[in-house]
Design a protein around this motif. Structure first.
Motif, mmCIF file in Angstrom:
data_model
loop_
_atom_site.group_PDB
_atom_site.id
_atom_site.type_symbol
_atom_site.label_atom_id
_atom_site.label_comp_id
_atom_site.label_asym_id
_atom_site.label_seq_id
_atom_site.Cartn_x
_atom_site.Cartn_y
_atom_site.Cartn_z
ATOM 1 N N THR A 33 0.937 -1.047 -0.006
ATOM 2 C CA THR A 33 -0.443 0.005 -0.317
ATOM 3 C C THR A 33 1.067 1.094 0.199
ATOM 4 N N MET A 34 1.756 1.046 0.985
ATOM 5 C CA MET A 34 2.567 2.057 1.038
ATOM 6 C C MET A 34 3.326 2.470 0.292
ATOM 7 N N GLU A 35 3.611 1.402 -1.168
ATOM 8 C CA GLU A 35 4.864 1.599 -2.076
ATOM 9 C C GLU A 35 4.165 2.337 -3.446
ATOM 10 N N ALA A 36 2.908 2.341 -2.807
ATOM 11 C CA ALA A 36 2.182 3.009 -4.385
ATOM 12 C C ALA A 36 2.190 4.336 -3.966
ATOM 13 N N TYR A 37 2.373 4.884 -2.733
ATOM 14 C CA TYR A 37 2.389 6.639 -2.646
ATOM 15 C C TYR A 37 3.918 7.145 -2.364
ATOM 16 N N ARG A 38 4.590 5.927 -2.199
ATOM 17 C CA ARG A 38 6.134 6.236 -2.263
ATOM 18 C C ARG A 38 6.900 7.211 -3.604
ATOM 19 N N PRO A 39 5.966 7.736 -4.686
ATOM 20 C CA PRO A 39 7.076 8.366 -5.570
ATOM 21 C C PRO A 39 6.058 9.836 -4.983
ATOM 22 N N THR A 40 5.022 9.848 -4.632
ATOM 23 C CA THR A 40 4.633 11.011 -4.374
ATOM 24 C C THR A 40 5.341 11.600 -3.198
ATOM 25 N N PHE A 41 5.220 11.265 -1.674
ATOM 26 C CA PHE A 41 6.393 11.481 -0.685
ATOM 27 C C PHE A 41 7.455 11.633 -1.188
ATOM 28 N N MET A 42 7.984 11.160 -2.299
ATOM 29 C CA MET A 42 10.130 11.684 -2.341
ATOM 30 C C MET A 42 9.671 13.153 -2.950
ATOM 31 N N VAL A 43 8.662 13.565 -3.657
ATOM 32 C CA VAL A 43 8.482 14.630 -4.266
ATOM 33 C C VAL A 43 7.788 15.560 -3.699
ATOM 34 N N VAL A 44 6.763 15.502 -2.362
ATOM 35 C CA VAL A 44 7.124 16.479 -1.281
ATOM 36 C C VAL A 44 8.291 16.641 -0.597
ATOM 37 N N THR A 45 9.079 16.047 0.312
ATOM 38 C CA THR A 45 9.970 16.170 0.287
ATOM 39 C C THR A 45 11.212 16.589 0.140
ATOM 40 N N PHE A 46 11.404 16.214 -1.410
ATOM 41 C CA PHE A 46 12.591 17.075 -1.959
ATOM 42 C C PHE A 46 11.801 18.948 -2.625
ATOM 43 N N GLY A 47 10.641 18.834 -2.385
ATOM 44 C CA GLY A 47 9.573 20.385 -2.126
ATOM 45 C C GLY A 47 10.164 20.880 -0.442
ATOM 46 N N PHE A 48 9.590 20.571 0.151
ATOM 47 C CA PHE A 48 10.451 21.087 1.582
ATOM 48 C C PHE A 48 11.504 21.257 1.251
ATOM 49 N N LEU A 49 11.722 20.345 1.096
ATOM 50 C CA LEU A 49 13.749 20.394 1.430
ATOM 51 C C LEU A 49 14.365 21.861 0.596
ATOM 52 N N GLY A 50 13.551 21.704 -0.860
ATOM 53 C CA GLY A 50 13.917 23.149 -1.817
ATOM 54 C C GLY A 50 13.719 24.997 -0.608
ATOM 55 N N ALA A 51 12.114 24.009 -0.290
ATOM 56 C CA ALA A 51 11.685 25.304 0.320
ATOM 57 C C ALA A 51 13.180 26.001 1.795
ATOM 58 N N ALA A 52 13.143 24.417 2.300
ATOM 59 C CA ALA A 52 13.828 24.715 3.399
ATOM 60 C C ALA A 52 16.187 25.589 2.966
ATOM 61 N N PHE A 53 16.360 25.248 1.862
ATOM 62 C CA PHE A 53 17.074 25.657 1.797
ATOM 63 C C PHE A 53 16.995 27.109 1.258
ATOM 64 N N TYR A 54 15.485 27.679 0.630
ATOM 65 C CA TYR A 54 15.588 28.754 -0.126
ATOM 66 C C TYR A 54 15.309 30.188 1.315
ATOM 67 N N PHE A 55 13.881 29.455 2.092
ATOM 68 C CA PHE A 55 14.314 30.394 3.258
ATOM 69 C C PHE A 55 15.934 30.711 4.388
ATOM 70 N N THR A 56 16.758 29.933 4.275
ATOM 71 C CA THR A 56 18.441 29.451 4.805
ATOM 72 C C THR A 56 19.083 30.170 4.571
ATOM 73 N N TYR A 57 19.198 30.135 3.224
ATOM 74 C CA TYR A 57 20.178 31.117 2.564
ATOM 75 C C TYR A 57 19.604 32.471 1.699
ATOM 76 N N ARG A 58 18.411 32.562 1.820
ATOM 77 C CA ARG A 58 17.919 33.691 0.814
ATOM 78 C C ARG A 58 18.485 34.953 1.485
ATOM 79 N N PRO A 59 19.237 36.221 0.709
ATOM 80 C CA PRO A 59 20.150 36.833 1.526
ATOM 81 C C PRO A 59 18.823 37.648 2.393
#
Length: 400
Positions: free
Chosen positions: A224-250
């Protein structure tokens, strides 16, 4: 006021011996009463102008004494010239122990006004108000504050004094702090979201293993969880990108010239703005370190299914040898290397099975029994189906 010349520069108050901060002659000229300020003569004028004042004969610098037990407010570094509180136009609030006790001379905050806020609202907004007005319209600490420097440190102390005088515990009164920025809140949400989504992305692998340790089959959950794995991976990289933006933006820099409390001579020596910069630097360094820690954890969880096989293996610990009756079974439904352990565990529950070797890449399982005992294919298939997988005989002995 008395005057005497000495050769050694004085850094401590001649009255109380407490170390004193340096103060500009601009401050003295602005705050001393007329008869005292007139002694600072420049170009024949009996007043100081915005560019400063000439020192008295023999005096090269001035110090501000903030001791409550001392009457002296200003004294010269060379010579023995001193000015007391009675010779100032304003009350030196930080030297007083009762009464109004002004703290911020630019925007009108005092111990009394803070106590009024605490009584009515349970907290003081003095610090927020000062920080906002420092940007616009700007403060004039060098001309208004007897210390000649930024008042924020004294205001913080004044809030504590007001709390004590009202006999309220710190837990009952929340000191005013700047409103938390949306950037800081967004950064925290992004980091937390990164970790949570990364954990969920690998739950198809680790969750069944956790359930297996307590004797519960988790194969159904894995699929069941394997079916949602791609979605969770996309969400993870989205959150990670936002975290880098908030941390390193001028970050927005303080506009030069908007307030003068960071440009005075006293501020350079012991400045609130310098302390704030150091604090911001330390917090930014910590935030960046936390971000990289979150990144490492997220990557570890995301790719857990890829390396878990190297940790737990795909067998039950006993090798399938030529001295066994062997059969190869095709297993469907394995989502990752972690499922290998579930398959091995399920097959090993079948009576007569001596050894199991699971190959996740091929999707096959080799089962071994005694030479004189056939491999129970039907029972194995039933055990696999019960665990959430399906099995089909491939080769080896004849299916029974």
């Amino acid at each position: 006021m008395t005057t005497d010349t000495t050769a050694k520069k004085r850094l401590t108050c001649p009255s109380c011996e407490q170390k004193a901060k340096r103060v500009s002659t601009i401050t003295l000229g602005a705050l001393l009463v007329e008869e005292c300020a007139s002694q600072f003569v420049k170009d024949g004028n009996d007043r100081c102008d915005i560019d400063g004042c000439n020192p008295l004969a023999g005096d090269t610098g001035w110090r501000f004494c903030e001791s409550k037990a001392c009457d002296v407010v200003y004294f010269s570094e060379e010579g023995n010239t001193m000015f007391t509180g009675s010779q100032l136009k304003v009350l030196v609030g930080i030297k007083e122990t009762e009464g109004e006790r002004p703290l911020c001379y630019c925007f009108g905050h005092s111990v009394d006004s803070i106590k009024g806020e605490l009584r009515s609202k349970g907290q003081s907004s003095a610090l927020e108000d000062i920080r906002a007005k420092m940007k616009d319209p700007g403060c004039r600490c060098e001309n208004e504050n007897p210390s000649g420097s930024c008042c924020l440190g004294n205001v913080k102390k004044g809030i504590k004094v007001a709390q004590e005088e009202l006999r309220l515990a710190d837990s009952d009164i929340q000191m005013s702090t700047p409103a938390k920025s949306s950037t800081g809140k967004g950064e925290k949400i992004a980091k937390i979201g990164t970790i949570v989504s990364a954990i969920m992305a690998s739950s198809c692998c680790w969750l069944p293993l956790v359930l297996l340790t307590v004797g519960v089959s988790g194969a159904g959950i894995a699929s069941t969880m394997e079916a949602y794995r791609p979605t969770f991976m996309v969400v993870t990289f989205g959150f990670l990108g936002a975290a880098f933006y908030f941390t390193y933006r001028p970050k927005n820099a303080v506009v030069a010239g908007r307030h003068d409390c960071c440009s005075t001579e006293a501020a350079v020596e012991n400045d609130c703005c310098v302390s704030a910069s150091k604090s911001r630097f330390s917090m930014m360094t910590l935030n960046k370190a936390m971000l990289w820690l979150v990144t490492i954890m997220a990557v570890a969880f995301l790719f857990f299914p890829s390396y878990v096989g190297a940790i737990i293996g795909g067998s039950d610990g006993k090798a399938v040898t030529e001295n066994m009756n062997r059969a190869v079974i095709k297993v469907e439904g394995m989502a990752c290397e972690g499922c290998s352990a579930l398959v091995a565990e399920a097959i090993h529950t079948v009576p007569g099975v001596l050894a199991v070797k699971v190959d996740y890449e091929k999707g096959e399982t080799v089962v071994g029994t005694k030479l004189d005992q056939p491999v129970p294919i039907k029972e194995i298939r039933a055990a696999l189906e019960k665990a959430g997988f399906s099995g089909a005989f491939v080769r080896g002995q004849t299916e029974h």
